[in-house]
Design an enzyme around this catalytic site. Sequence first.
Site, PDB file in Angstrom:
ATOM      1  N   ASP A 221      31.629  44.709  29.136  1.00 57.07           N
ATOM      2  CA  ASP A 221      30.291  44.186  28.817  1.00 57.07           C
ATOM      3  C   ASP A 221      29.171  45.006  29.417  1.00 57.07           C
ATOM      4  OD1 ASP A 221      32.069  41.317  29.022  1.00 57.07           O
ATOM      5  OD2 ASP A 221      30.806  41.696  27.288  1.00 57.07           O
TER       6      ASP A 221
ATOM      7  N   HIS B  96      36.715  41.942  36.893  1.00 52.06           N
ATOM      8  CA  HIS B  96      37.600  41.531  35.796  1.00 52.06           C
ATOM      9  C   HIS B  96      38.840  40.887  36.393  1.00 52.06           C
ATOM     10  CE1 HIS B  96      39.994  41.677  32.139  1.00 52.06           C
ATOM     11  NE2 HIS B  96      38.834  41.859  31.510  1.00 52.06           N
TER      12      HIS B  96
END
Length: 444
Positions: free
Chosen positions: A367, A309
Amino acid sequence: MKNDTITFIDNRSGKKHNFTIKKGSSGPDVVDLTSFFSKTGMFIYDPGFTSTASCSSQITYIDGEKGTLLHRGYKIEDLAEKSDYPEVCYLLLNGELPSKENKERFISILTHHTMLHEQILRFYSGFRRDSHPMAVMVGIVGALSSFYSEKIYDFSTTEGKWVAVSRLLAKLPTMAAMAYKYSLGQPFIYPKNNLSYAENFLHMMFSTPCGEYKPSQASIDALDKLLILHADHEQNASTSTVKIAGSSGANPFACVAAGVASLWGPAHGGANESVIRMLNEIGNEKNIKKYIEKAKNKDDPFRLMGFGHRVYKNYDPRANVLRKYCHNLLKESDNFNLPLFKLANKLEEIALNDSYFIKKKLYPNVDFYSGIILKALGLPESMFTVIFAVARTVGWISQWKEMTEMSQKKISRPRQLYIGNNHREYIDILKRKKQKQMFPGEIK
Ligand code: SDX
């Protein structure tokens, strides 16, 4: 006063320039460089905006090192556990948790705008049946801008903004479910006013004219939590896309369509679909090591989808919450031994102990588990990013609304470092050197 500024020294000329340091309520300070070009004649170079604050905002705060995510000051863990998606929408939009009356009125307004103009339904038939539902969503959401046009609404007014906000929040689930039904060749199912936001969506997705779908409470809760956990996330790629589009004064429905397009990418919201494809490709635990080596290989484009991320260099707090709801849902639906879930757990365990992932601070992101929950809910992989778009609509439109209400409204117009040809004279075609074909092979 001195300690509120930063001095930039150009060592080539010895020139010094002072810039103001601005402090927020939390998180890193910023250096106000709005006058950097006018003072120095140079641009700030930051492709991908890894060190750039594009705006100030009061909506969402992320601390990537601590794995903190706050919406209007409330922890995402608390909102996921104690709130519901419509209430989180209200909070993001208005800055405060609603009173009981305000919450009921807000939900009633959304409920009574869930239907689409009948003419919009005709847009679906223009798409190939095998279109990716995100392709359909880009088109249909964009089409809303012709039904909510500047001819009728002034989106610079409070009333106009409310129309954009309420219609988008109310209609995205209906449009998404219809995209799914269209892909199946099944008739569209209309919303029902007596169902909650999450339940209504599952109804429109899975009911048919031949039979009513009654989702389990665990399914309704899991979807509601998924929507909360995907609602907003500061200035991510798709939100920034919506805001850059909105900075020109474009129609908010068209801006959200641009956000849908940006979210679709596998590096962003498309990752949840890619996670399932990756798990299916890995197949079983014996292959995990091989794929982790592929992910570490610079010459291999393979990445461990659902990991890493830009901001979280620790656990994505949403992934923690999602893993818990994933467990609950799979236990309730007897899928606890779902091979995919067991494989995901094992992949996470091995990756988190691998020195490369530890060094690069690559942890599971939102996700990683959302795809497994959506699969357990019976949703097809092609709809995973659509669900993300449904959830993120409130983040997009809240950030758009906040931007339009700010005093310093400027069109977003970045500059560049030019590395192309400098001026050269035009050459007549007969005097040009032989060149290699731009498109090698025959032109189809
Ligand atoms: C979302 O921004 C947001 O807030 C997004 C989001 C939201 O709610 O809006 O949180 C939603 O988009 C989550 C992210 C979903 N995407 C994926 O899971 C795709 C896989 N992840 C990567 O593509 C990547 O981690 C990104 C895109 C998420 C972040 O990319 P960055 O910040 O630009 O980091 P990077 O690509 O420069 O990676 C840093 C290093 C690189 O190695 P080096 O070049 O330094 O040697 O880490 C490596 C990368 O190669 N790396 C990975 C990896 N992610 C990064 N290596 C293997 N597998 C991965 N998943």
